[in-house]
Design a protein around this motif. Sequence first.
Motif, PDB file in Angstrom:
ATOM      1  N   LYS A  79      54.486  53.002  41.094  1.00  0.00           N
ATOM      2  CA  LYS A  79      53.313  53.769  40.677  1.00  0.00           C
ATOM      3  C   LYS A  79      52.918  53.345  39.263  1.00  0.00           C
ATOM      4  CE  LYS A  79      51.348  58.379  40.600  1.00  0.00           C
ATOM      5  NZ  LYS A  79      50.034  57.799  40.773  1.00  0.00           N
ATOM      6  N   ARG A  80      51.796  52.644  39.152  1.00  0.00           N
ATOM      7  CA  ARG A  80      51.329  52.139  37.863  1.00  0.00           C
ATOM      8  C   ARG A  80      49.810  52.228  37.763  1.00  0.00           C
ATOM      9  NH1 ARG A  80      56.064  52.425  36.989  1.00  0.00           N
ATOM     10  NH2 ARG A  80      57.429  50.814  36.184  1.00  0.00           N
ATOM     11  N   PHE A  81      49.331  52.361  36.524  1.00  0.00           N
ATOM     12  CA  PHE A  81      47.900  52.347  36.245  1.00  0.00           C
ATOM     13  C   PHE A  81      47.475  51.055  35.570  1.00  0.00           C
ATOM     14  CE2 PHE A  81      48.748  56.851  36.690  1.00  0.00           C
ATOM     15  CZ  PHE A  81      47.618  57.328  37.328  1.00  0.00           C
ATOM     16  N   VAL A  82      48.418  50.382  34.912  1.00  0.00           N
ATOM     17  CA  VAL A  82      48.116  49.163  34.156  1.00  0.00           C
ATOM     18  C   VAL A  82      49.097  48.062  34.544  1.00  0.00           C
ATOM     19  CG1 VAL A  82      47.847  48.154  31.854  1.00  0.00           C
ATOM     20  CG2 VAL A  82      47.332  50.570  32.209  1.00  0.00           C
ATOM     21  N   VAL A  83      48.555  46.873  34.812  1.00  0.00           N
ATOM     22  CA  VAL A  83      49.380  45.722  35.184  1.00  0.00           C
ATOM     23  C   VAL A  83      48.865  44.509  34.438  1.00  0.00           C
ATOM     24  CG1 VAL A  83      50.074  44.208  37.077  1.00  0.00           C
ATOM     25  CG2 VAL A  83      49.827  46.642  37.496  1.00  0.00           C
ATOM     26  N   GLY A  84      49.780  43.733  33.880  1.00  0.00           N
ATOM     27  CA  GLY A  84      49.409  42.482  33.219  1.00  0.00           C
ATOM     28  C   GLY A  84      49.953  41.300  34.002  1.00  0.00           C
ATOM     29  N   VAL A  85      49.107  40.321  34.268  1.00  0.00           N
ATOM     30  CA  VAL A  85      49.520  39.114  34.983  1.00  0.00           C
ATOM     31  C   VAL A  85      49.905  38.071  33.945  1.00  0.00           C
ATOM     32  CG1 VAL A  85      48.840  37.355  36.666  1.00  0.00           C
ATOM     33  CG2 VAL A  85      47.903  39.675  36.855  1.00  0.00           C
ATOM     34  N   LEU A  86      51.135  37.570  34.032  1.00  0.00           N
ATOM     35  CA  LEU A  86      51.654  36.641  33.026  1.00  0.00           C
ATOM     36  C   LEU A  86      51.420  35.172  33.374  1.00  0.00           C
ATOM     37  CD1 LEU A  86      55.089  38.401  32.426  1.00  0.00           C
ATOM     38  CD2 LEU A  86      53.008  38.619  31.063  1.00  0.00           C
ATOM     39  N   ASP A  87      51.153  34.882  34.627  1.00  0.00           N
ATOM     40  CA  ASP A  87      50.999  33.496  35.080  1.00  0.00           C
ATOM     41  C   ASP A  87      49.513  33.155  35.215  1.00  0.00           C
ATOM     42  OD1 ASP A  87      52.368  31.073  36.439  1.00  0.00           O
ATOM     43  OD2 ASP A  87      50.806  31.686  37.859  1.00  0.00           O
ATOM     44  N   SER A  88      49.098  32.044  34.618  1.00  0.00           N
ATOM     45  CA  SER A  88      47.677  31.693  34.645  1.00  0.00           C
ATOM     46  C   SER A  88      47.191  31.347  36.052  1.00  0.00           C
ATOM     47  CB  SER A  88      47.382  30.551  33.677  1.00  0.00           C
ATOM     48  OG  SER A  88      48.171  29.433  33.981  1.00  0.00           O
ATOM     49  N   GLY A  89      48.051  30.786  36.896  1.00  0.00           N
ATOM     50  CA  GLY A  89      47.661  30.478  38.274  1.00  0.00           C
ATOM     51  C   GLY A  89      47.327  31.734  39.059  1.00  0.00           C
ATOM     52  N   PHE A  90      48.219  32.733  38.990  1.00  0.00           N
ATOM     53  CA  PHE A  90      47.962  34.008  39.663  1.00  0.00           C
ATOM     54  C   PHE A  90      46.730  34.686  39.058  1.00  0.00           C
ATOM     55  CE2 PHE A  90      52.543  33.993  40.994  1.00  0.00           C
ATOM     56  CZ  PHE A  90      52.324  34.118  42.362  1.00  0.00           C
ATOM     57  N   ALA A  91      46.621  34.666  37.739  1.00  0.00           N
ATOM     58  CA  ALA A  91      45.501  35.317  37.065  1.00  0.00           C
ATOM     59  C   ALA A  91      44.175  34.703  37.502  1.00  0.00           C
ATOM     60  CB  ALA A  91      45.658  35.213  35.543  1.00  0.00           C
ATOM     61  N   ASN A  92      44.101  33.385  37.538  1.00  0.00           N
ATOM     62  CA  ASN A  92      42.865  32.712  37.937  1.00  0.00           C
ATOM     63  C   ASN A  92      42.496  33.028  39.375  1.00  0.00           C
ATOM     64  OD1 ASN A  92      42.651  31.538  35.413  1.00  0.00           O
ATOM     65  ND2 ASN A  92      43.622  29.626  36.038  1.00  0.00           N
ATOM     66  N   LYS A  93      43.481  33.024  40.266  1.00  0.00           N
ATOM     67  CA  LYS A  93      43.222  33.293  41.684  1.00  0.00           C
ATOM     68  C   LYS A  93      42.766  34.733  41.888  1.00  0.00           C
ATOM     69  CE  LYS A  93      43.095  32.111  45.984  1.00  0.00           C
ATOM     70  NZ  LYS A  93      42.021  31.233  46.449  1.00  0.00           N
ATOM     71  N   ILE A  94      43.399  35.682  41.221  1.00  0.00           N
ATOM     72  CA  ILE A  94      43.014  37.096  41.358  1.00  0.00           C
ATOM     73  C   ILE A  94      41.598  37.296  40.816  1.00  0.00           C
ATOM     74  CG2 ILE A  94      43.500  39.456  40.552  1.00  0.00           C
ATOM     75  CD1 ILE A  94      46.513  38.665  40.684  1.00  0.00           C
ATOM     76  N   GLN A  95      41.286  36.689  39.656  1.00  0.00           N
ATOM     77  CA  GLN A  95      39.939  36.799  39.095  1.00  0.00           C
ATOM     78  C   GLN A  95      38.912  36.205  40.046  1.00  0.00           C
ATOM     79  OE1 GLN A  95      40.721  35.068  35.070  1.00  0.00           O
ATOM     80  NE2 GLN A  95      39.286  36.656  34.458  1.00  0.00           N
ATOM     81  N   GLU A  96      39.240  35.078  40.637  1.00  0.00           N
ATOM     82  CA  GLU A  96      38.335  34.413  41.588  1.00  0.00           C
ATOM     83  C   GLU A  96      38.076  35.326  42.789  1.00  0.00           C
ATOM     84  OE1 GLU A  96      39.195  30.897  44.689  1.00  0.00           O
ATOM     85  OE2 GLU A  96      39.562  30.341  42.598  1.00  0.00           O
ATOM     86  N   LEU A  97      39.120  35.966  43.292  1.00  0.00           N
ATOM     87  CA  LEU A  97      38.976  36.839  44.466  1.00  0.00           C
ATOM     88  C   LEU A  97      38.185  38.107  44.168  1.00  0.00           C
ATOM     89  CD1 LEU A  97      42.561  36.463  45.969  1.00  0.00           C
ATOM     90  CD2 LEU A  97      40.436  35.666  47.019  1.00  0.00           C
ATOM     91  N   ILE A  98      38.380  38.692  42.979  1.00  0.00           N
ATOM     92  CA  ILE A  98      37.654  39.943  42.697  1.00  0.00           C
ATOM     93  C   ILE A  98      36.221  39.686  42.245  1.00  0.00           C
ATOM     94  CG2 ILE A  98      39.676  41.368  42.242  1.00  0.00           C
ATOM     95  CD1 ILE A  98      39.341  40.993  39.325  1.00  0.00           C
ATOM     96  N   SER A  99      35.919  38.469  41.831  1.00  0.00           N
ATOM     97  CA  SER A  99      34.543  38.190  41.408  1.00  0.00           C
ATOM     98  C   SER A  99      33.685  37.645  42.553  1.00  0.00           C
ATOM     99  CB  SER A  99      34.531  37.203  40.241  1.00  0.00           C
ATOM    100  OG  SER A  99      35.053  35.968  40.664  1.00  0.00           O
ATOM    101  N   SER A 100      34.321  37.297  43.680  1.00  0.00           N
ATOM    102  CA  SER A 100      33.532  36.760  44.805  1.00  0.00           C
ATOM    103  C   SER A 100      33.083  37.852  45.756  1.00  0.00           C
ATOM    104  CB  SER A 100      34.351  35.722  45.565  1.00  0.00           C
ATOM    105  OG  SER A 100      35.500  36.300  46.130  1.00  0.00           O
TER     106      SER A 100
END
Length: 100
Positions: A79-100
Amino acid sequence: MNKQKALNMLGLAMRAGKLVTGEEMTVNKIRSQKVKLVLLAGNAGKSTQKKVKDKSTFYQVPFADCFDSTEISQAIGRKRFVVGVLDSGFANKIQELISS
């Protein structure tokens, strides 16, 4: 938006050990410039939202608040409200998915 795919990617990042969870730990990692993307629950408290958004903006870390705490919690198994992604590969893919 490919919301479910982004949440699946978030769960994968959690299992790979590439996430930091919780408000304080995420803010600390933002300060040390280790976080590549911050995911903030849209239903988090006002003070939490302000603190995380201000830190992210100051340290130029992209953030998204398109998920609620239930979705984030189910994706990572905690149970969390805030999550930080530490890996740039995961971060880029997640950003790509939520912006499409």
